[in-house]
Design a protein around this motif. Structure first.
Motif, PDB file in Angstrom:
ATOM      1  N   ALA A 143      -0.468  -3.025  -4.434  1.00 34.09           N
ATOM      2  CA  ALA A 143      -0.455  -3.614  -5.775  1.00 34.09           C
ATOM      3  C   ALA A 143      -0.594  -5.130  -5.711  1.00 34.09           C
ATOM      4  N   ALA A 144       0.066  -5.755  -4.739  1.00 30.79           N
ATOM      5  CA  ALA A 144      -0.019  -7.213  -4.598  1.00 30.79           C
ATOM      6  C   ALA A 144      -1.432  -7.632  -4.209  1.00 30.79           C
ATOM      7  N   ALA A 145      -2.070  -6.883  -3.324  1.00 29.26           N
ATOM      8  CA  ALA A 145      -3.442  -7.213  -2.924  1.00 29.26           C
ATOM      9  C   ALA A 145      -4.387  -7.114  -4.119  1.00 29.26           C
ATOM     10  N   ALA A 146      -4.268  -6.043  -4.889  1.00 26.62           N
ATOM     11  CA  ALA A 146      -5.136  -5.879  -6.057  1.00 26.62           C
ATOM     12  C   ALA A 146      -4.869  -6.963  -7.100  1.00 26.62           C
ATOM     13  N   THR A 147      -3.596  -7.266  -7.327  1.00 24.74           N
ATOM     14  CA  THR A 147      -3.233  -8.272  -8.332  1.00 24.74           C
ATOM     15  C   THR A 147      -3.708  -9.663  -7.931  1.00 24.74           C
ATOM     16  N   THR A 148      -3.443 -10.070  -6.700  1.00 29.36           N
ATOM     17  CA  THR A 148      -3.843 -11.427  -6.283  1.00 29.36           C
ATOM     18  C   THR A 148      -5.356 -11.557  -6.202  1.00 29.36           C
ATOM     19  N   LEU A 149      -6.041 -10.518  -5.738  1.00 31.57           N
ATOM     20  CA  LEU A 149      -7.504 -10.575  -5.684  1.00 31.57           C
ATOM     21  C   LEU A 149      -8.095 -10.691  -7.081  1.00 31.57           C
ATOM     22  N   ASP A 192      12.594   5.668  -0.453  1.00 31.56           N
ATOM     23  CA  ASP A 192      11.520   5.542   0.527  1.00 31.56           C
ATOM     24  C   ASP A 192      11.152   4.074   0.687  1.00 31.56           C
ATOM     25  N   PRO A 193      11.924   3.304   1.464  1.00 34.59           N
ATOM     26  CA  PRO A 193      11.665   1.872   1.578  1.00 34.59           C
ATOM     27  C   PRO A 193      10.298   1.533   2.169  1.00 34.59           C
ATOM     28  N   SER A 194       9.887   2.213   3.219  1.00 30.61           N
ATOM     29  CA  SER A 194       8.611   1.861   3.845  1.00 30.61           C
ATOM     30  C   SER A 194       7.437   2.222   2.938  1.00 30.61           C
ATOM     31  N   GLY A 195       7.504   3.358   2.269  1.00 28.19           N
ATOM     32  CA  GLY A 195       6.454   3.722   1.319  1.00 28.19           C
ATOM     33  C   GLY A 195       6.392   2.762   0.145  1.00 28.19           C
ATOM     34  N   SER A 196       7.546   2.269  -0.276  1.00 29.28           N
ATOM     35  CA  SER A 196       7.590   1.305  -1.375  1.00 29.28           C
ATOM     36  C   SER A 196       6.977  -0.032  -0.977  1.00 29.28           C
ATOM     37  N   VAL A 197       7.211  -0.452   0.263  1.00 29.74           N
ATOM     38  CA  VAL A 197       6.620  -1.708   0.729  1.00 29.74           C
ATOM     39  C   VAL A 197       5.098  -1.571   0.815  1.00 29.74           C
ATOM     40  N   VAL A 198       4.622  -0.430   1.266  1.00 27.38           N
ATOM     41  CA  VAL A 198       3.174  -0.196   1.302  1.00 27.38           C
ATOM     42  C   VAL A 198       2.606  -0.211  -0.111  1.00 27.38           C
ATOM     43  N   LEU A 199       3.292   0.433  -1.048  1.00 26.37           N
ATOM     44  CA  LEU A 199       2.858   0.419  -2.446  1.00 26.37           C
ATOM     45  C   LEU A 199       2.842  -1.004  -2.996  1.00 26.37           C
ATOM     46  N   MET A 252       3.313   0.998 -10.240  1.00 27.52           N
ATOM     47  CA  MET A 252       4.388   1.127  -9.253  1.00 27.52           C
ATOM     48  C   MET A 252       5.603   1.868  -9.795  1.00 27.52           C
ATOM     49  N   GLY A 253       5.871   1.775 -11.090  1.00 29.15           N
ATOM     50  CA  GLY A 253       7.101   2.326 -11.641  1.00 29.15           C
ATOM     51  C   GLY A 253       6.917   3.537 -12.521  1.00 29.15           C
ATOM     52  N   MET A 254       5.855   4.288 -12.315  1.00 25.98           N
ATOM     53  CA  MET A 254       5.576   5.443 -13.169  1.00 25.98           C
ATOM     54  C   MET A 254       6.648   6.523 -13.092  1.00 25.98           C
ATOM     55  N   GLU A 255       7.324   6.645 -11.967  1.00 30.95           N
ATOM     56  CA  GLU A 255       8.243   7.760 -11.767  1.00 30.95           C
ATOM     57  C   GLU A 255       9.662   7.499 -12.247  1.00 30.95           C
ATOM     58  N   GLU A 256       9.973   6.295 -12.687  1.00 31.19           N
ATOM     59  CA  GLU A 256      11.289   5.926 -13.212  1.00 31.19           C
ATOM     60  C   GLU A 256      12.428   6.328 -12.285  1.00 31.19           C
ATOM     61  N   ARG A 257      12.314   5.924 -11.046  1.00 29.04           N
ATOM     62  CA  ARG A 257      13.366   6.194 -10.070  1.00 29.04           C
ATOM     63  C   ARG A 257      13.437   5.017  -9.112  1.00 29.04           C
ATOM     64  N   ASN A 258      14.474   4.960  -8.332  1.00 35.01           N
ATOM     65  CA  ASN A 258      14.647   3.879  -7.369  1.00 35.01           C
ATOM     66  C   ASN A 258      13.891   4.242  -6.094  1.00 35.01           C
ATOM     67  N   ARG A 259      12.617   3.910  -6.084  1.00 37.50           N
ATOM     68  CA  ARG A 259      11.767   4.221  -4.936  1.00 37.50           C
ATOM     69  C   ARG A 259      12.198   3.450  -3.701  1.00 37.50           C
ATOM     70  N   VAL A 289       6.119 -11.671   2.460  1.00 40.39           N
ATOM     71  CA  VAL A 289       7.293 -12.170   3.191  1.00 40.39           C
ATOM     72  C   VAL A 289       8.451 -12.417   2.224  1.00 40.39           C
ATOM     73  N   ALA A 290       8.156 -12.947   1.038  1.00 36.01           N
ATOM     74  CA  ALA A 290       9.195 -13.192   0.042  1.00 36.01           C
ATOM     75  C   ALA A 290       9.750 -11.885  -0.523  1.00 36.01           C
ATOM     76  N   PHE A 291       8.957 -10.814  -0.520  1.00 39.17           N
ATOM     77  CA  PHE A 291       9.404  -9.527  -1.053  1.00 39.17           C
ATOM     78  C   PHE A 291      10.347  -8.793  -0.096  1.00 39.17           C
ATOM     79  N   LEU A 292      10.250  -9.062   1.193  1.00 36.62           N
ATOM     80  CA  LEU A 292      11.046  -8.319   2.174  1.00 36.62           C
ATOM     81  C   LEU A 292      12.557  -8.390   1.937  1.00 36.62           C
TER      82      LEU A 292
END
Length: 192
Positions: free
Chosen positions: A112-118, A101-108, A90-97, A150-153
């Motif tokens: 990542a959350a789906a892959a991590t929790t699974l 881009d708030p909506s793109g960041s939430v999708v990202l 998620m943080g490869m670009e070292e910028r405030n994503r 929901v907690a991330f929003l």
């Protein structure tokens, strides 16, 4: 002139980490949906990766995962590994994503959350802490993903409204493009 106050950033990161740790210990066990619970370590790691990124984001992901591992009955090091990899991705670009881009960041974050929790709950199934794949997928992974999203929003909202430092509240991002020039208009690199 933009000043980088690293001590203020360290204090802000430490306070946010402490707040998420308290929420993980006090709030997360009390809010359950199926067998899923909010993962504030994932929320903190994602917020840091999406606002700061780079080495700081990866280190925060590792430490958040280690704190999560020490607070649960799962294998120590599993969530540390997963959050380190997710923070790196998620943080490869070292910028405030989140500010850019708030909506793109939430999708990202959701990916990542789906892959991590699974991955975490499948590993828990392999060590015998889950009874079936149905339990892993529908009673643990999906509820944990939903509650963590929901907690991330609120974190995403604050990160999208940050100014200067990714950990401060303000009225939008104000880098070089947000400052006013001599004529009262927006200062733009193209005007140089």
């Amino acid at each position: 002139m933009q000043v980088n106050d690293s001590n203020r950033n360290r204090r802000s990161i430490a306070l946010l980490a402490l707040g998420c740790l308290v929420l993980q210990l006090a709030l997360a066990p009390n809010f359950a949906l199926g067998n899923g619970r909010i993962n504030f370590a994932l929320v903190f790691a994602a917020y840091m990766a999406l606002t700061i990124g780079g080495r700081t984001g990866v280190a925060c992901g590792f430490l958040a995962g280690l704190a999560f591992d020490l607070c649960t009955t799962g294998p120590v090091g599993l969530m540390s590994l997963l959050l380190t990899v997710a923070s790196f991705a998620m943080g490869m670009e070292e910028r405030n994503r989140l500010a850019e881009d708030p909506s793109g960041s939430v999708v990202l974050f959701l990916l990542a959350a789906a892959a991590t929790t699974l991955a975490y709950h499948l590993a828990m199934f392999l060590v015998g802490q889950a009874s079936s794949l149905f339990d892993v997928l529908f009673l643990r992974t999906l509820p944990t993903l939903l509650l963590s999203a929901v907690a991330f929003l609120p974190f995403a909202y604050v990160g999208s409204r940050s100014s200067g430092s990714p950990l401060s509240l303000g009225g939008g991002s104000r880098g070089l493009h947000g400052r006013k020039g001599k004529g009262g208009g927006r200062f733009d690199l193209g005007s140089l």
